[in-house]
Scaffold this motif. Structure first.
Motif, PDB file in Angstrom:
ATOM      1  N   MET A 107       0.804  -1.228   0.000  1.00  0.00           N
ATOM      2  CA  MET A 107       0.000   0.000   0.000  1.00  0.00           C
ATOM      3  C   MET A 107       0.835   1.274   0.000  1.00  0.00           C
ATOM      4  O   MET A 107       0.313   2.357  -0.231  1.00  0.00           O
ATOM      5  N   GLN A 108       2.136   1.136   0.309  1.00  0.00           N
ATOM      6  CA  GLN A 108       3.029   2.294   0.181  1.00  0.00           C
ATOM      7  C   GLN A 108       4.289   1.845  -0.563  1.00  0.00           C
ATOM      8  O   GLN A 108       4.728   0.718  -0.374  1.00  0.00           O
ATOM      9  N   PRO A 109       4.862   2.735  -1.380  1.00  0.00           N
ATOM     10  CA  PRO A 109       6.060   2.357  -2.134  1.00  0.00           C
ATOM     11  C   PRO A 109       7.299   2.459  -1.253  1.00  0.00           C
ATOM     12  O   PRO A 109       8.140   3.325  -1.425  1.00  0.00           O
ATOM     13  N   ASN A 110       7.427   1.534  -0.292  1.00  0.00           N
ATOM     14  CA  ASN A 110       8.497   1.657   0.705  1.00  0.00           C
ATOM     15  C   ASN A 110       9.714   0.787   0.433  1.00  0.00           C
ATOM     16  O   ASN A 110      10.540   0.600   1.313  1.00  0.00           O
ATOM     17  N   GLY A 111       9.785   0.202  -0.747  1.00  0.00           N
ATOM     18  CA  GLY A 111      10.987  -0.558  -1.085  1.00  0.00           C
ATOM     19  C   GLY A 111      10.757  -2.063  -1.146  1.00  0.00           C
ATOM     20  O   GLY A 111       9.704  -2.581  -0.739  1.00  0.00           O
ATOM     21  N   LEU A 112      11.793  -2.758  -1.632  1.00  0.00           N
ATOM     22  CA  LEU A 112      11.688  -4.196  -1.873  1.00  0.00           C
ATOM     23  C   LEU A 112      11.510  -5.002  -0.583  1.00  0.00           C
ATOM     24  O   LEU A 112      10.736  -5.964  -0.542  1.00  0.00           O
ATOM     25  N   GLY A 113      12.197  -4.586   0.482  1.00  0.00           N
ATOM     26  CA  GLY A 113      12.069  -5.298   1.761  1.00  0.00           C
ATOM     27  C   GLY A 113      10.634  -5.224   2.259  1.00  0.00           C
ATOM     28  O   GLY A 113      10.041  -6.212   2.701  1.00  0.00           O
ATOM     29  N   HIS A 114      10.050  -4.047   2.123  1.00  0.00           N
ATOM     30  CA  HIS A 114       8.666  -3.823   2.537  1.00  0.00           C
ATOM     31  C   HIS A 114       7.713  -4.644   1.666  1.00  0.00           C
ATOM     32  O   HIS A 114       6.751  -5.253   2.169  1.00  0.00           O
ATOM     33  N   ARG A 208      16.815 -13.123  -7.959  1.00  0.00           N
ATOM     34  CA  ARG A 208      16.294 -14.462  -7.656  1.00  0.00           C
ATOM     35  C   ARG A 208      16.796 -14.821  -6.263  1.00  0.00           C
ATOM     36  O   ARG A 208      18.019 -14.840  -6.033  1.00  0.00           O
ATOM     37  N   TYR A 209      15.879 -15.107  -5.374  1.00  0.00           N
ATOM     38  CA  TYR A 209      16.243 -15.402  -3.992  1.00  0.00           C
ATOM     39  C   TYR A 209      15.479 -16.634  -3.517  1.00  0.00           C
ATOM     40  O   TYR A 209      14.302 -16.775  -3.820  1.00  0.00           O
ATOM     41  N   ILE A 210      16.115 -17.478  -2.741  1.00  0.00           N
ATOM     42  CA  ILE A 210      15.380 -18.471  -1.945  1.00  0.00           C
ATOM     43  C   ILE A 210      15.713 -18.145  -0.498  1.00  0.00           C
ATOM     44  O   ILE A 210      16.894 -18.084  -0.121  1.00  0.00           O
ATOM     45  N   LEU A 211      14.664 -17.894   0.278  1.00  0.00           N
ATOM     46  CA  LEU A 211      14.891 -17.324   1.609  1.00  0.00           C
ATOM     47  C   LEU A 211      14.255 -18.152   2.710  1.00  0.00           C
ATOM     48  O   LEU A 211      13.164 -18.730   2.540  1.00  0.00           O
ATOM     49  N   ASP A 212      14.931 -18.153   3.836  1.00  0.00           N
ATOM     50  CA  ASP A 212      14.388 -18.730   5.050  1.00  0.00           C
ATOM     51  C   ASP A 212      13.315 -17.767   5.580  1.00  0.00           C
ATOM     52  O   ASP A 212      13.478 -16.535   5.498  1.00  0.00           O
ATOM     53  N   ALA A 213      12.235 -18.327   6.140  1.00  0.00           N
ATOM     54  CA  ALA A 213      11.112 -17.486   6.579  1.00  0.00           C
ATOM     55  C   ALA A 213      11.496 -16.534   7.717  1.00  0.00           C
ATOM     56  O   ALA A 213      10.779 -15.559   7.974  1.00  0.00           O
ATOM     57  N   SER A 214      12.633 -16.774   8.351  1.00  0.00           N
ATOM     58  CA  SER A 214      13.048 -15.860   9.432  1.00  0.00           C
ATOM     59  C   SER A 214      13.395 -14.469   8.890  1.00  0.00           C
ATOM     60  O   SER A 214      13.564 -13.524   9.656  1.00  0.00           O
ATOM     61  N   VAL A 215      13.475 -14.328   7.563  1.00  0.00           N
ATOM     62  CA  VAL A 215      13.729 -13.002   6.981  1.00  0.00           C
ATOM     63  C   VAL A 215      12.633 -12.014   7.394  1.00  0.00           C
ATOM     64  O   VAL A 215      12.892 -10.818   7.577  1.00  0.00           O
ATOM     65  N   PHE A 216      11.407 -12.507   7.582  1.00  0.00           N
ATOM     66  CA  PHE A 216      10.301 -11.597   7.930  1.00  0.00           C
ATOM     67  C   PHE A 216      10.547 -10.931   9.278  1.00  0.00           C
ATOM     68  O   PHE A 216      10.352  -9.726   9.434  1.00  0.00           O
ATOM     69  N   ALA A 217      10.973 -11.726  10.241  1.00  0.00           N
ATOM     70  CA  ALA A 217      11.243 -11.161  11.571  1.00  0.00           C
ATOM     71  C   ALA A 217      12.420 -10.190  11.496  1.00  0.00           C
ATOM     72  O   ALA A 217      12.427  -9.147  12.161  1.00  0.00           O
ATOM     73  N   GLU A 218      13.413 -10.511  10.673  1.00  0.00           N
ATOM     74  CA  GLU A 218      14.568  -9.615  10.542  1.00  0.00           C
ATOM     75  C   GLU A 218      14.149  -8.286   9.911  1.00  0.00           C
ATOM     76  O   GLU A 218      14.608  -7.220  10.323  1.00  0.00           O
ATOM     77  N   LEU A 219      13.270  -8.360   8.918  1.00  0.00           N
ATOM     78  CA  LEU A 219      12.848  -7.131   8.235  1.00  0.00           C
ATOM     79  C   LEU A 219      12.108  -6.186   9.181  1.00  0.00           C
ATOM     80  O   LEU A 219      12.089  -4.975   8.965  1.00  0.00           O
ATOM     81  N   ASP A 220      11.502  -6.750  10.249  1.00  0.00           N
ATOM     82  CA  ASP A 220      10.842  -5.898  11.249  1.00  0.00           C
ATOM     83  C   ASP A 220      11.819  -4.901  11.869  1.00  0.00           C
ATOM     84  O   ASP A 220      11.420  -3.860  12.374  1.00  0.00           O
ATOM     85  N   HIS A 221      13.108  -5.266  11.862  1.00  0.00           N
ATOM     86  CA  HIS A 221      14.109  -4.417  12.526  1.00  0.00           C
ATOM     87  C   HIS A 221      14.870  -3.523  11.557  1.00  0.00           C
ATOM     88  O   HIS A 221      15.841  -2.873  11.939  1.00  0.00           O
ATOM     89  N   VAL A 222      14.463  -3.562  10.297  1.00  0.00           N
ATOM     90  CA  VAL A 222      15.206  -2.792   9.294  1.00  0.00           C
ATOM     91  C   VAL A 222      14.541  -1.440   9.085  1.00  0.00           C
ATOM     92  O   VAL A 222      13.334  -1.364   8.821  1.00  0.00           O
ATOM     93  N   GLY A 223      15.327  -0.381   9.205  1.00  0.00           N
ATOM     94  CA  GLY A 223      14.801   0.966   8.931  1.00  0.00           C
ATOM     95  C   GLY A 223      15.117   1.339   7.493  1.00  0.00           C
ATOM     96  O   GLY A 223      15.598   0.515   6.707  1.00  0.00           O
ATOM     97  N   LYS A 224      14.846   2.573   7.161  1.00  0.00           N
ATOM     98  CA  LYS A 224      15.105   3.043   5.799  1.00  0.00           C
ATOM     99  C   LYS A 224      16.592   2.943   5.479  1.00  0.00           C
ATOM    100  O   LYS A 224      17.441   3.346   6.277  1.00  0.00           O
ATOM    101  N   GLY A 225      16.884   2.393   4.306  1.00  0.00           N
ATOM    102  CA  GLY A 225      18.278   2.248   3.889  1.00  0.00           C
ATOM    103  C   GLY A 225      18.533   3.020   2.614  1.00  0.00           C
ATOM    104  O   GLY A 225      18.012   4.134   2.456  1.00  0.00           O
TER     105      GLY A 225
END
Ligand code: G1P
Length: 292
Positions: A107-114, A208-225
């Motif tokens: 809903m907001q253009p906040n980047g690929l991590g978002h 192309r990425y294959i990711l462990d689901a723990s990436v979601f919890a990590e992204l919670d701690h990521v601010g604007k880069g």
């Protein structure tokens, strides 16, 4: 035993500003290479890798993507009435079956991590793939399939990498490479779009990425880069040392279809790879080359 990779996320919410005016009213992922939209190449690649659920993270004005992966009754009726079975098959053979595609909106253009975060509840707690449609790769074996096979061996995160000219590091996520074994390279560090003067290597992350689901919890701690956005790369960097983490040097030629020159190059390479038009198109190219 690593869990099977069953789900793939396609972040398709981007504005496509580099392709205006073409992308003013049309999603950039619908730009065709020869006669197929970029997004369809990505979906077909995922399918070839055994993916069972296709998760689109879309945005406003991206309705054409949903229409593309749906029946088109008027068109199909007309083709049927005119006995155009070949065309009918051409638009049927790759259509998803019931429930295979899931759409959610960034809903907001906040980047690929978002964008990836937006899919967290649909992905749940299992390894998943992310494919960026504007990285188009011509290869004998689908690149995501190559990666799924590698992932079955090493688990954790497996991300596509390739060496790029050092002066281009500013366009990519860049890794600090560790031990290399065959096509896999240990990831010791990751940084988004570093200036060539500080880039740790010229190994760039490709979409192309294959990711462990723990990436979601990590992204919670990521601010604007980089670029003021929430970067997937920054979430991934936090996983180093916590899960197995490898770069994967894929077999294939990658084209940056988010860039005009890369897009034109892709059209030429894919046209020359097509048995039905190769010869005629090669003649055209020779003619054009003669005028340079
Ligand atoms: C994204 C990623 C970047 C990666 C690139 C590959 O950047 O953030 O790490 O190297 O895709 O194409 P973007 O091209 O969306 O700016």
């Amino acid at each position: 035993m690593t869990k099977k990779v069953r789900k793939a996320v396609f972040p398709v919410g981007g504005l496509g500003t580099r392709f205006l005016p073409a992308t003013k009213a049309m999603p950039k992922e619908m730009l065709p290479v020869v006669d197929k939209p970029l997004i369809q190449y990505a979906v077909e690649e995922a399918r070839a890798a055994g993916i069972e659920q296709f998760i689109f993270v879309t945005g406003r004005g991206k309705g054409a993507l949903e229409d593309h992966f749906d029946h088109s009754y008027e068109l199909e009726d007309t083709l049927r009435a005119k006995n155009k079975a070949e065309f009918l098959d051409g638009i049927h053979s790759w259509l998803p079956t019931m429930g295979e595609v899931v759409y959610t909106r960034q809903m907001q253009p906040n980047g690929l991590g978002h964008a990836v975060q937006c899919a967290r509840h649909i992905v749940g707690d299992e390894p998943f793939a992310v494919l960026l449609a504007d990285d188009l790769i011509l290869s004998k074996t689908a690149v995501l399939k190559q990666m799924v096979d590698a992932h079955a061996e090493v688990g954790g995160n497996v991300i596509a990498v390739m060496e790029v000219p050092h002066e281009h590091t500013k366009r990519y996520g860049v890794l600090t490479p560790g031990k290399q074994s065959g096509k896999t390279i240990e990831v010791k560090g990751l940084v988004e779009k570093p200036d060539p003067s500080v880039a740790p290597s010229n190994y760039a992350v490709i979409g192309r990425y294959i990711l462990d689901a723990s990436v979601f919890a990590e992204l919670d701690h990521v601010g604007k880069g980089a670029g003021g956005e929430i970067q997937l790369t920054d979430g991934l960097a936090r996983m180093i040392g916590k899960v197995p983490f490898h770069g994967f040097s894929f077999e294939g030629t990658r084209f940056d279809c988010g860039d005009k020159i890369g897009f034109l190059h892709a059209n030429m390479a894919f046209a020359l790879d097509r048995a039905d038009i190769r010869k005629e198109f090669a003649d055209v190219l020779r003619q054009v080359a003669g005028t340079l």
